[in-house]
Design an enzyme around this catalytic site. Structure first.
Site: not given
Length: 204
Positions: A25, A51-54
């Site tokens: 990531r 970048i979105s939260q996992p």
């Protein structure tokens, strides 16, 4: 990241968990922010995007119900991380990004990771990409004021669309499934995304 943020929240899809363990990531954020890449929060990638939260990446991907042979449309390439996750799970991913710099950067990272079953373009994602449809799954990684009809019209029979819809401060994550002549809507919970900009989204 996977065990603490995703598995503990109830996502058990082994194919998805394996992919999210494998993909680095931190490749998708600036080097100075690499230490933040695996945190339980979104990370700035420039141009007013994140970048979105996992967990959100996992939830949206899981909600598409992917089996492995799908043709998928992604609206909002962004960093390319969600693109990479999808590409490891399906036959082909088409991804649209409105910001040229982000699309080029994502392409570079995907090539570095030897992910080639993707086709990226720059344009208005609210209109979809009809030339390559219909799609078995469509994922929208930005918040829309309404459900864009151009996207639902590009869903294959049995296809699923996952999209956040609401105002600019809070949205509801929806899953839309095409069954026969109907669109079946399910609510998956509250969320907050950057704006979906375009003709059938927000106008900046």
């Amino acid at each position: 990241m996977v065990e603490e943020q995703i598995v503990r929240r109830g996502i058990k899809d082994q194919r998805l968990l394996k992919v999210m363990k494998e993909i680095p990531r931190h490749f998708f954020v600036d080097e100075a922010l690499a230490v933040q890449a695996y945190g339980d929060h979104p990370v700035n990638i420039g141009q007013g995007q994140t970048i979105s939260q996992p967990y959100i990446v996992a939830l949206m991907t899981h909600s598409l119900g992917l089996l492995g042979n799908e043709n998928v449309l992604e609206i909002g390439t962004g960093s390319g991380y969600q693109t990479a996750v999808l590409a490891k799970l399906v036959d082909w991913v088409y991804s649209i990004e409105r910001i040229t710099e982000l699309s080029r950067r994502a392409q570079t990272v995907l090539e570095k990771l030897k992910i080639f079953n993707v086709n990226l373009t720059v344009g208005d994602g609210t209109k979809g990409w009809p030339e390559n449809g219909p799609y078995d799954a469509i994922i929208v990684t930005a918040g829309a004021p309404v459900l864009p009809q151009d996207l639902t019209s590009q869903l294959a029979q049995g296809g699923r669309l996952v999209i956040p819809v609401g105002d600019r401060h809070l949205q509801t994550l929806l899953r839309i499934t095409r069954k026969g002549g109907k669109l079946i809507k399910e609510e998956l919970g509250g969320c907050r995304f950057v704006d979906l900009i375009g003709e059938y989204g927000w106008r900046r």
